[in-house]
Design a protein around this motif. Structure first.
Motif, PDB file in Angstrom:
ATOM      1  N   MET A  29       2.827 -14.497 -11.840  1.00 48.41           N
ATOM      2  CA  MET A  29       4.117 -14.792 -11.232  1.00 48.41           C
ATOM      3  C   MET A  29       5.220 -14.531 -12.240  1.00 48.41           C
ATOM      4  O   MET A  29       5.047 -14.784 -13.437  1.00 48.41           O
ATOM      5  CB  MET A  29       4.177 -16.254 -10.791  1.00 48.41           C
ATOM      6  N   VAL A  30       6.333 -14.044 -11.748  1.00 50.14           N
ATOM      7  CA  VAL A  30       7.457 -13.779 -12.647  1.00 50.14           C
ATOM      8  C   VAL A  30       8.654 -14.649 -12.254  1.00 50.14           C
ATOM      9  O   VAL A  30       9.030 -15.559 -12.968  1.00 50.14           O
ATOM     10  CB  VAL A  30       7.833 -12.278 -12.675  1.00 50.14           C
ATOM     11  N   ASP A  31       9.234 -14.385 -11.065  1.00 52.29           N
ATOM     12  CA  ASP A  31      10.426 -15.163 -10.706  1.00 52.29           C
ATOM     13  C   ASP A  31      10.079 -16.459  -9.970  1.00 52.29           C
ATOM     14  O   ASP A  31      10.814 -17.433 -10.045  1.00 52.29           O
ATOM     15  CB  ASP A  31      11.389 -14.325  -9.869  1.00 52.29           C
ATOM     16  N   GLY A  32       8.975 -16.448  -9.220  1.00 50.98           N
ATOM     17  CA  GLY A  32       8.566 -17.668  -8.506  1.00 50.98           C
ATOM     18  C   GLY A  32       9.395 -17.964  -7.273  1.00 50.98           C
ATOM     19  O   GLY A  32       9.300 -19.051  -6.712  1.00 50.98           O
ATOM     20  N   GLY A  74       9.897 -15.382  -4.657  1.00 51.34           N
ATOM     21  CA  GLY A  74       9.670 -14.391  -3.609  1.00 51.34           C
ATOM     22  C   GLY A  74      10.445 -13.091  -3.788  1.00 51.34           C
ATOM     23  O   GLY A  74      10.515 -12.280  -2.870  1.00 51.34           O
ATOM     24  N   MET A  75      11.025 -12.858  -4.958  1.00 51.03           N
ATOM     25  CA  MET A  75      11.879 -11.677  -5.146  1.00 51.03           C
ATOM     26  C   MET A  75      11.154 -10.516  -5.821  1.00 51.03           C
ATOM     27  O   MET A  75      11.444  -9.363  -5.548  1.00 51.03           O
ATOM     28  CB  MET A  75      13.095 -12.029  -6.019  1.00 51.03           C
ATOM     29  N   CYS A  76      10.219 -10.781  -6.744  1.00 47.15           N
ATOM     30  CA  CYS A  76       9.691  -9.691  -7.581  1.00 47.15           C
ATOM     31  C   CYS A  76       8.428  -9.056  -7.000  1.00 47.15           C
ATOM     32  O   CYS A  76       8.100  -7.923  -7.323  1.00 47.15           O
ATOM     33  CB  CYS A  76       9.408 -10.198  -8.994  1.00 47.15           C
ATOM     34  N   GLY A  77       7.705  -9.770  -6.174  1.00 42.40           N
ATOM     35  CA  GLY A  77       6.477  -9.226  -5.579  1.00 42.40           C
ATOM     36  C   GLY A  77       5.278  -9.299  -6.501  1.00 42.40           C
ATOM     37  O   GLY A  77       4.178  -8.881  -6.125  1.00 42.40           O
ATOM     38  N   GLY A  78       5.449  -9.832  -7.700  1.00 43.31           N
ATOM     39  CA  GLY A  78       4.360  -9.883  -8.684  1.00 43.31           C
ATOM     40  C   GLY A  78       3.153 -10.666  -8.199  1.00 43.31           C
ATOM     41  O   GLY A  78       2.021 -10.361  -8.558  1.00 43.31           O
ATOM     42  N   CYS A  79       3.389 -11.668  -7.367  1.00 47.28           N
ATOM     43  CA  CYS A  79       2.296 -12.567  -6.980  1.00 47.28           C
ATOM     44  C   CYS A  79       1.709 -12.219  -5.630  1.00 47.28           C
ATOM     45  O   CYS A  79       1.067 -13.056  -5.001  1.00 47.28           O
ATOM     46  CB  CYS A  79       2.817 -13.995  -6.939  1.00 47.28           C
ATOM     47  N   PHE A  95       3.259 -13.800  -0.506  1.00 44.75           N
ATOM     48  CA  PHE A  95       3.690 -14.084  -1.874  1.00 44.75           C
ATOM     49  C   PHE A  95       3.232 -15.498  -2.203  1.00 44.75           C
ATOM     50  O   PHE A  95       3.684 -16.464  -1.588  1.00 44.75           O
ATOM     51  CB  PHE A  95       5.209 -13.973  -2.004  1.00 44.75           C
ATOM     52  N   CYS A 120       3.911 -17.433  -4.520  1.00 49.80           N
ATOM     53  CA  CYS A 120       4.904 -18.391  -5.052  1.00 49.80           C
ATOM     54  C   CYS A 120       5.681 -19.099  -3.950  1.00 49.80           C
ATOM     55  O   CYS A 120       6.059 -20.250  -4.121  1.00 49.80           O
ATOM     56  CB  CYS A 120       5.849 -17.706  -6.027  1.00 49.80           C
TER      57      CYS A 120
HETATM   58 FE1  FES Z   1       7.847 -12.993  -7.759  1.00 46.75          FE
HETATM   59 FE2  FES Z   1       6.194 -14.454  -6.300  1.00 46.75          FE
HETATM   60  S1  FES Z   1       6.476 -14.513  -8.427  1.00 46.75           S
HETATM   61  S2  FES Z   1       7.463 -12.834  -5.657  1.00 46.75           S
END
Ligand code: FES
Ligand code: FAD
Ligand code: MG
Length: 275
Positions: A215-218, A220-225, A235, A237
């Motif tokens: 997770m990066v931003d937590g 729902g913006m970055c899509g990492g999770c 997502f 997060c």
């Molecule tokens: Fe970025 Fe979930 S941590 S979308």
């Protein structure tokens, strides 16, 4: 700044921090997490809120030192402070009186399972808990789990505490002896959660798992999770971190978790990231 008030070593490489974070403590519920940054050069890492005190305005974090950031965190002492603690993030666990709930925690996964087990117990459920670790030295929070469980089963890979074997073994026995189970909550390594979901699938026991993708931003913006649940992209997060274990694509998640292995190894060598 978020002051660290207390530091305790629970087992080798596993630490508990009590942190002054009144705004998080005021609102958080079982199942939620925070994202912290140690300092302005630090990366953002998610950690579950293992406990909280609304009166004292504090939260408890329990973490395992696995890489650069958690190691750096582990070097901090009471009196030091963290730059950011963002939260509470994620959806809280759905807590109702479901009947009999089996709560399973593997390794550091016992920390996030504890507040959930306690909330199920307070809602009137019969709570049967299973906690496990590789060996007795790595087993954490036995006393806390016992205090919120009607029954507690312990397993270790080497048999140095409790039963020798995996956390799914007591679960298999319960199913074989027709123990009524209305819900299972499993938190731990991905392989463990997948194993639990496989055991309960054919018995149609509703099984929740708490996913821990990168997770990066937590928010729902970055899509990492992102993860695939029932064929849909979610997502973790914001839509999770808890999902129906029978619908999660664990293989996809495990492949994504390995994506930054090379960089993580390099960072570990330097003792810090983003140099
Ligand atoms: Fe970025 Fe979930 S941590 S979308
Ligand atoms: P690295 O060497 O950078 O990474 C080691 C492994 O940690 C990676 O392979 C990857 O699987 C994972 N990881 C790395 N960066 C991240 C990231 N930004 N987000 C998520 N995972 C990452 N751990 C605990 O010990 N206690 C907890 O209560 C806890 N709760 C979590 C709750 C959530 C919702 C999530 C998603 C993860 C949680 N984790 C928890 C895992 C924790 O975030 C990682 O162990 C930590 O980020 C590792 O950072 P590192 O730099 O020390 O290790
Ligand atoms: Mg890292």
């Amino acid at each position: 700044m978020y002051k660290i008030l207390e530091v305790e070593e629970l087992s080798e490489g596993v630490k508990s921090f009590i942190i002054d974070a009144p705004l998080v403590a005021r609102k958080c519920e079982a199942g939620q997490f925070i994202i912290l940054r140690i300092d302005e050069n630090g990366e953002r890492i998610p950690l579950t809120i293992a406990d909280y005190s609304r009166e004292k305005g504090t939260i408890q974090l329990i973490f395992q030192e696995v890489g650069a950031t958690t190691r750096k965190l582990g070097q901090l002492n009471a009196g030091d402070a963290l730059l950011d603690v963002a939260g509470p993030l994620g959806k809280a666990t759905e807590i109702e009186n479901f009947g009999v709930v089996v709560c399973i925690g593997g390794g550091i996964g016992v920390a996030p399972v504890y507040p959930i087990a306690r909330a199920y117990k307070n809602a009137g459920n019969k709570v049967i808990s299973i906690i496990g670790a590789r060996n007795s030295d790595l087993l954490i929070m036995e006393k806390e789990m016992r205090s919120v469980s009607d029954e507690l089963h312990i397993t270790t890979d080497d048999g140095s505490a409790g039963r020798k074997g995996l956390v799914v073994d007591p679960l298999k026995d319960m199913i074989a002896t027709d123990q009524k189970i209305d819900r299972v909550m499993a938190i731990g390594p991905m392989v463990m959660m997948r194993g639990v979901a496989e055991v309960t699938r054919s018995h149609e026991i509703h099984t929740l798992v708490s996913l821990n993708p990168i997770m990066v931003d937590g928010t729902g913006m970055c899509g990492g999770c992102r993860c695939s649940v029932g064929g849909e992209t979610k997502f973790a997060c914001v839509d999770g971190p808890e999902f129906d274990g029978h619908k999660v694509d664990f293989n996809g998640l495990m492949a994504r978790a390995r994506m930054y292995q090379t960089e993580e190894r390099q960072c570990k060598g330097y003792g810090a990231c983003h140099k």
